[in-house]
Enzyme design. Structure first.
Site, PDB file in Angstrom:
ATOM      1  N   HIS B  82       0.848  -1.197   0.000  1.00 31.85           N
ATOM      2  CA  HIS B  82       0.000   0.000   0.000  1.00 31.85           C
ATOM      3  C   HIS B  82       0.883   1.246   0.000  1.00 31.85           C
ATOM      4  O   HIS B  82       0.687   2.161  -0.811  1.00 31.85           O
ATOM      5  CB  HIS B  82      -0.926   0.005   1.218  1.00 31.85           C
ATOM      6  CG  HIS B  82      -1.556   1.334   1.513  1.00 31.85           C
ATOM      7  ND1 HIS B  82      -2.542   1.886   0.735  1.00 31.85           N
ATOM      8  CD2 HIS B  82      -1.300   2.261   2.487  1.00 31.85           C
ATOM      9  CE1 HIS B  82      -2.878   3.074   1.222  1.00 31.85           C
ATOM     10  NE2 HIS B  82      -2.142   3.330   2.284  1.00 31.85           N
ATOM     11  N   ASP B 111       6.569  21.263 -26.665  1.00 34.08           N
ATOM     12  CA  ASP B 111       6.536  19.911 -26.091  1.00 34.08           C
ATOM     13  C   ASP B 111       7.599  19.849 -24.998  1.00 34.08           C
ATOM     14  O   ASP B 111       8.248  20.850 -24.697  1.00 34.08           O
ATOM     15  CB  ASP B 111       6.809  18.844 -27.180  1.00 34.08           C
ATOM     16  CG  ASP B 111       6.171  17.498 -26.819  1.00 34.08           C
ATOM     17  OD1 ASP B 111       6.381  17.031 -25.687  1.00 34.08           O
ATOM     18  OD2 ASP B 111       5.462  16.931 -27.660  1.00 34.08           O
ATOM     19  N   TRP B 147       7.017   0.003   3.926  1.00 33.04           N
ATOM     20  CA  TRP B 147       7.484   0.648   2.685  1.00 33.04           C
ATOM     21  C   TRP B 147       8.933   1.116   2.818  1.00 33.04           C
ATOM     22  O   TRP B 147       9.605   1.327   1.820  1.00 33.04           O
ATOM     23  CB  TRP B 147       6.576   1.820   2.292  1.00 33.04           C
ATOM     24  CG  TRP B 147       6.910   3.133   2.940  1.00 33.04           C
ATOM     25  CD1 TRP B 147       6.591   3.510   4.209  1.00 33.04           C
ATOM     26  CD2 TRP B 147       7.632   4.224   2.361  1.00 33.04           C
ATOM     27  NE1 TRP B 147       7.064   4.773   4.462  1.00 33.04           N
ATOM     28  CE2 TRP B 147       7.713   5.237   3.336  1.00 33.04           C
ATOM     29  CE3 TRP B 147       8.221   4.450   1.115  1.00 33.04           C
ATOM     30  CZ2 TRP B 147       8.354   6.455   3.116  1.00 33.04           C
ATOM     31  CZ3 TRP B 147       8.868   5.663   0.904  1.00 33.04           C
ATOM     32  CH2 TRP B 147       8.930   6.648   1.894  1.00 33.04           C
ATOM     33  N   SER B 174      12.890   5.812 -14.000  1.00 35.30           N
ATOM     34  CA  SER B 174      11.804   6.579 -14.625  1.00 35.30           C
ATOM     35  C   SER B 174      11.718   7.983 -14.044  1.00 35.30           C
ATOM     36  O   SER B 174      11.626   8.978 -14.768  1.00 35.30           O
ATOM     37  CB  SER B 174      10.486   5.828 -14.425  1.00 35.30           C
ATOM     38  OG  SER B 174       9.398   6.675 -14.656  1.00 35.30           O
ATOM     39  N   SER B 175      11.795   8.069 -12.702  1.00 30.39           N
ATOM     40  CA  SER B 175      11.689   9.385 -12.047  1.00 30.39           C
ATOM     41  C   SER B 175      12.842  10.293 -12.445  1.00 30.39           C
ATOM     42  O   SER B 175      12.655  11.488 -12.688  1.00 30.39           O
ATOM     43  CB  SER B 175      11.699   9.236 -10.526  1.00 30.39           C
ATOM     44  OG  SER B 175      10.541   8.608 -10.099  1.00 30.39           O
ATOM     45  N   HIS B 258      13.390  11.743   3.478  1.00 28.17           N
ATOM     46  CA  HIS B 258      12.816  13.026   3.858  1.00 28.17           C
ATOM     47  C   HIS B 258      12.659  13.985   2.695  1.00 28.17           C
ATOM     48  O   HIS B 258      11.578  14.551   2.513  1.00 28.17           O
ATOM     49  CB  HIS B 258      13.501  13.680   5.050  1.00 28.17           C
ATOM     50  CG  HIS B 258      12.572  14.711   5.614  1.00 28.17           C
ATOM     51  ND1 HIS B 258      11.498  14.372   6.396  1.00 28.17           N
ATOM     52  CD2 HIS B 258      12.464  16.027   5.383  1.00 28.17           C
ATOM     53  CE1 HIS B 258      10.778  15.458   6.639  1.00 28.17           C
ATOM     54  NE2 HIS B 258      11.346  16.464   6.036  1.00 28.17           N
ATOM     55  N   GLU B 260      12.084  13.058  -0.134  1.00 24.58           N
ATOM     56  CA  GLU B 260      10.961  12.439  -0.846  1.00 24.58           C
ATOM     57  C   GLU B 260       9.621  13.015  -0.372  1.00 24.58           C
ATOM     58  O   GLU B 260       8.701  13.209  -1.158  1.00 24.58           O
ATOM     59  CB  GLU B 260      10.999  10.915  -0.632  1.00 24.58           C
ATOM     60  CG  GLU B 260       9.775  10.152  -1.101  1.00 24.58           C
ATOM     61  CD  GLU B 260       9.606  10.125  -2.614  1.00 24.58           C
ATOM     62  OE1 GLU B 260      10.591  10.416  -3.316  1.00 24.58           O
ATOM     63  OE2 GLU B 260       8.486   9.850  -3.073  1.00 24.58           O
ATOM     64  N   TYR B 262       9.131  15.991   0.481  1.00 27.91           N
ATOM     65  CA  TYR B 262       8.964  17.277  -0.203  1.00 27.91           C
ATOM     66  C   TYR B 262       8.788  17.091  -1.697  1.00 27.91           C
ATOM     67  O   TYR B 262       8.180  17.936  -2.362  1.00 27.91           O
ATOM     68  CB  TYR B 262      10.128  18.212   0.142  1.00 27.91           C
ATOM     69  CG  TYR B 262      10.021  18.613   1.596  1.00 27.91           C
ATOM     70  CD1 TYR B 262       9.090  19.567   1.976  1.00 27.91           C
ATOM     71  CD2 TYR B 262      10.747  17.972   2.575  1.00 27.91           C
ATOM     72  CE1 TYR B 262       8.916  19.888   3.304  1.00 27.91           C
ATOM     73  CE2 TYR B 262      10.588  18.283   3.912  1.00 27.91           C
ATOM     74  CZ  TYR B 262       9.667  19.244   4.269  1.00 27.91           C
ATOM     75  OH  TYR B 262       9.480  19.544   5.590  1.00 27.91           O
ATOM     76  N   SER B 273      -0.950  27.031  -5.324  1.00 27.26           N
ATOM     77  CA  SER B 273      -0.563  28.415  -5.615  1.00 27.26           C
ATOM     78  C   SER B 273      -1.098  28.879  -6.973  1.00 27.26           C
ATOM     79  O   SER B 273      -1.080  30.072  -7.261  1.00 27.26           O
ATOM     80  CB  SER B 273       0.963  28.558  -5.600  1.00 27.26           C
ATOM     81  OG  SER B 273       1.457  28.194  -4.344  1.00 27.26           O
ATOM     82  N   HIS B 307      15.227  12.661  11.961  1.00 25.84           N
ATOM     83  CA  HIS B 307      14.072  12.788  12.865  1.00 25.84           C
ATOM     84  C   HIS B 307      13.115  11.601  12.690  1.00 25.84           C
ATOM     85  O   HIS B 307      12.193  11.443  13.480  1.00 25.84           O
ATOM     86  CB  HIS B 307      13.355  14.132  12.700  1.00 25.84           C
ATOM     87  CG  HIS B 307      12.687  14.343  11.386  1.00 25.84           C
ATOM     88  ND1 HIS B 307      12.585  15.583  10.801  1.00 25.84           N
ATOM     89  CD2 HIS B 307      12.083  13.495  10.537  1.00 25.84           C
ATOM     90  CE1 HIS B 307      11.948  15.468   9.653  1.00 25.84           C
ATOM     91  NE2 HIS B 307      11.636  14.211   9.463  1.00 25.84           N
ATOM     92  N   HIS B 308      13.340  10.792  11.648  1.00 23.87           N
ATOM     93  CA  HIS B 308      12.537   9.576  11.489  1.00 23.87           C
ATOM     94  C   HIS B 308      13.073   8.426  12.350  1.00 23.87           C
ATOM     95  O   HIS B 308      12.493   7.351  12.349  1.00 23.87           O
ATOM     96  CB  HIS B 308      12.542   9.135  10.019  1.00 23.87           C
ATOM     97  CG  HIS B 308      11.886  10.122   9.098  1.00 23.87           C
ATOM     98  ND1 HIS B 308      10.548  10.112   8.809  1.00 23.87           N
ATOM     99  CD2 HIS B 308      12.392  11.177   8.411  1.00 23.87           C
ATOM    100  CE1 HIS B 308      10.256  11.097   7.980  1.00 23.87           C
ATOM    101  NE2 HIS B 308      11.357  11.761   7.720  1.00 23.87           N
ATOM    102  N   THR B 333       7.741  26.546   5.609  1.00 25.08           N
ATOM    103  CA  THR B 333       6.460  25.912   5.285  1.00 25.08           C
ATOM    104  C   THR B 333       5.314  26.784   5.786  1.00 25.08           C
ATOM    105  O   THR B 333       4.305  26.968   5.090  1.00 25.08           O
ATOM    106  CB  THR B 333       6.378  24.506   5.911  1.00 25.08           C
ATOM    107  OG1 THR B 333       7.607  23.824   5.643  1.00 25.08           O
ATOM    108  CG2 THR B 333       5.242  23.705   5.326  1.00 25.08           C
ATOM    109  N   LYS B 336       4.464  29.671   3.526  1.00 24.90           N
ATOM    110  CA  LYS B 336       3.582  29.352   2.408  1.00 24.90           C
ATOM    111  C   LYS B 336       2.119  29.392   2.841  1.00 24.90           C
ATOM    112  O   LYS B 336       1.276  29.942   2.143  1.00 24.90           O
ATOM    113  CB  LYS B 336       3.907  27.959   1.869  1.00 24.90           C
ATOM    114  CG  LYS B 336       5.195  27.962   1.108  1.00 24.90           C
ATOM    115  CD  LYS B 336       5.577  26.567   0.717  1.00 24.90           C
ATOM    116  CE  LYS B 336       6.632  26.615  -0.353  1.00 24.90           C
ATOM    117  NZ  LYS B 336       6.177  27.237  -1.598  1.00 24.90           N
ATOM    118  N   ARG B 455       1.596   0.903  15.019  1.00 24.62           N
ATOM    119  CA  ARG B 455       1.207   0.769  13.619  1.00 24.62           C
ATOM    120  C   ARG B 455       1.684  -0.578  13.088  1.00 24.62           C
ATOM    121  O   ARG B 455       2.453  -1.275  13.736  1.00 24.62           O
ATOM    122  CB  ARG B 455       1.796   1.924  12.790  1.00 24.62           C
ATOM    123  CG  ARG B 455       3.293   1.948  12.760  1.00 24.62           C
ATOM    124  CD  ARG B 455       3.857   3.240  12.184  1.00 24.62           C
ATOM    125  NE  ARG B 455       3.811   3.258  10.724  1.00 24.62           N
ATOM    126  CZ  ARG B 455       4.675   3.947   9.973  1.00 24.62           C
ATOM    127  NH1 ARG B 455       5.639   4.659  10.536  1.00 24.62           N
ATOM    128  NH2 ARG B 455       4.576   3.942   8.667  1.00 24.62           N
TER     129      ARG B 455
END
Lengths: 69, 544
Positions: B82, B111, B147, B174-175, B258, B260, B262, B273, B307-308, B333, B336, B455
């Site tokens: 998931h 293009d 994940w 790909s990315s 991390h 990722e 963002y 925006s 921090h993770h 942040t 914004k 979790r």
């Protein structure tokens, strides 16, 4: 003429622009002047230096808080 | 920055430029940015539904304590897939699809820069998705390490883990190719007169996101390759018995992980925006500070990864460093959020569906941001680590953040894509249904986490029953809302919807995509927009 103005180094203005970017507070007039007087590479350089200073500052701060083992 | 003037390509000896290939070839050999954008969006939506079904299996199992429907092993596989599918299969491709569709239109380019590479970027994704899906059928089942694929779990599982590693490699390639395309297009193919500081915010955020992708996807590829060699080639990067360190994996993973976050959030900021100024009929408040704040976030995102991992046993000095740095990233942040609110302030607001999703984004993303600040405090996080509080936090950021902004984008640009207006009533039903169901699902998870429910478990203590039952009901309602979106909004709109859409359906829209007809012709901006037009639109946005 404008290119000449831009090419003159203005480190304090670049740092000011970066700090303003971080806090999000900048007078409209100053913001317009930034665009005229600063080149993108100057801003990017100032941002990387500011990030390095921030990291160094944080390390000094936490080292001063945590007692030496 | 220089801009390139494009001249129409008459090399084919054909002046009629709206011809395009038909049938399967159109899609398999697609080089048109709109077709590839469409492919990306449909792929993302299909993966979103696939990942959603797995989420519903998880929520069905958690409706009541005890084991009801799935074995714990399968539960762990659902949890893992998931997450992987939603991150790499749904959100990231959806934003790449949006970038493909909209960036050339918004900057006046004909293009994307590398049209064939663009095709390859997309067509790598379905095989990767297939690898993930068939991993359920191999001995040992799919990857079940979460994940994050933490070692030593990931160094021990069956061949499902190998398939996942290869899928991540392919999706990473790909990315990276997609990111190279986005950067090259934006830097080299803007219309004359469109300087960097006149680009729409969505283009800016896509550009910065593309840089982040190029910086961190190789890091993830390196991490999973090390897992692969630990599994099969006798290395001991993460094996303590062989002199390695499992915590090293966590550091490498989160150095990717991390930024990722963002990568998934910045394009969402860009969409919002665009939408909020249009429906507030005001220019974006503090465009320059938005650009700078986005850049600040991108730079700071590289110095907060640990921090993770507060609970992994880092020195106090490191915990404090990452705690302070993480708390600081809340500042740009917050800038914004204040800018969006200031944009709406005293605006002539109307609340069409894109605006509703954008406002929903601002409200709920802010809540996700606040719970993030709570979790940034090491002493608190050690209590809440791996509890449902974290699950609540990142779903507020990724569902109410990234997904709601994607819905805002789809409703906002659907008239341009299809040439038809969607039903506003049905759009609003979809919004309110999603908004309520989302909060019913995820808000109780804060309480579950604070009460100590871990979790990634298929069973739980009876005191957690009520909130879990509520969350499961909300999750199914949320799932049905998305089916409603598909059958009552999306497909009917493609078939004609609420009537033909004008070129500019939103009176407040003042970016270049609204200057081409609806639906956008197969080829657009073969002649770049005139400098007068670019300057006029920039002046309307008060960009000088």
């Amino acid at each position: 003429m404008r290119e000449q103005e831009k090419s003159s180094m203005n480190p304090l203005r670049a740092v000011g622009a970066v700090l303003a970017a971080f806090t999000g507070i900048r007078r409209g007039k100053d913001s317009k002047e930034d665009l005229q007087k600063l080149k993108p590479v100057q801003i990017i350089l100032a941002a990387l230096i500011c990030a390095a200073v921030l990291i160094a500052g944080l390390i000094i701060l936490v080292k001063s808080i945590v007692p030496a083992q | 920055m220089t801009t390139t003037v494009h001249t129409p390509d008459h090399a084919h000896g054909d002046d009629h430029h709206d011809h395009h290939p038909h049938g399967l070839t159109r899609w398999l050999a697609a080089t048109n940015h709109k077709d590839i954008g469409t492919l990306y969006m449909w792929f993302a939506f299909i993966m979103f539904l696939t990942g959603g079904v797995m989420a519903l299996c998880i929520r069905a199992e958690l409706f009541s304590p005890g084991l009801q429907f799935v074995r714990p092993e399968l539960f762990n596989q659902f949890t893992t897939l998931h997450g992987l599918i939603m991150v790499f299969g749904a959100i990231m491709p959806a934003f790449t699809g949006l970038a493909n569709w909209m960036i050339p239109l918004m900057i006046g380019a004909p293009d994307m820069a590398f049209a064939r590479m663009n095709n390859w970027s997309f067509w790598l994704l379905p095989p990767a998705a297939l690898l993930l899906m068939i991993s359920f059928a191999v001995p040992g089942g799919a990857a079940a390490a979460g994940w994050t694929l933490y070692a030593p779990l990931s160094t021990q599982m069956g061949m499902g883990m190998d398939l996942t590693i290869f899928a991540i490699h392919i999706m990473g390639i790909s990315s990276i190719m997609g990111a190279i395309n986005i950067i090259t297009t934006i830097l080299n193919m803007r219309a004359p007169g469109m300087t960097m500081m006149k680009m729409p915010m969505f283009v800016w955020t896509s550009l910065i996101t593309a840089y982040l992708l190029i910086a961190v996807m190789p890091v993830l590829a390196g991490a999973v390759t090390m897992v692969l060699t630990d599994r099969h080639f006798g290395t001991s990067f993460f094996n303590a018995a062989g002199g390695g360190d499992p915590v090293l994996y966590q550091h490498i993973f989160w150095f990717f992980g991390h930024p990722e976050v963002y990568i998934m959030a910045l394009p969402a900021f860009g969409v919002v925006s665009q939408v909020i100024p249009t429906f507030a009929r005001k220019t974006l408040f503090g465009y320059h500070s938005m650009v700078y704040a986005t850049s600040s976030i991108a730079i700071l995102s590289f110095m907060v990864w640990a921090h993770h991992m507060y609970s992994v046993g880092m020195p106090v000095t490191a915990q404090l460093f990452f705690m302070y740095a993480t708390t600081l990233i809340a500042v740009p942040t917050g800038v914004k959020v204040f800018n969006w609110i200031a944009t709406m302030w005293k605006g002539s607001m109307t609340f069409e569906t894109p605006m509703l999703f954008a406002i929903g984004f601002v409200c709920l993303f802010t809540m996700g941001g606040f719970s993030g600040v709570v979790l940034s405090i090491a002493a608190v996080d050690i209590q809440l680590h791996d509890t449902y509080y974290v699950v609540a936090h990142f779903h507020y950021v990724l569902v109410a953040g990234a997904l709601f902004s994607l819905f805002a984008a789809v409703y906002y640009w659907l008239p341009k894509w299809t040439g038809f207006m969607y039903s506003e009533t049905r759009g609003k039903i979809h919004f309110w249904w999603s908004m309520i169901a989302f909060n019913v699902t995820f808000f109780p998870m804060h309480f579950l986490g604070l009460a100590g429910m871990p979790r990634r478990i298929p069973d739980y203590a009876v005191q957690f029953t009520e909130f879990n039952a509520l969350a499961s009901v909300g999750a199914f309602a949320f799932g049905i809302a998305q089916i409603y979106f598909l059958f009552a909004v999306l497909l009917p709109t493609i078939r004609g919807g609420a009537g033909p859409a004008p070129a500019k359906p939103w009176e407040g829209g003042n970016t270049l995509e609204w200057e081409v007809p609806s639906p956008a012709p197969f080829h657009t901006w073969e002649q770049p927009p005139s400098r007068e037009l670019v300057d006029k639109l920039a002046a309307q946005q008060q960009l000088h």
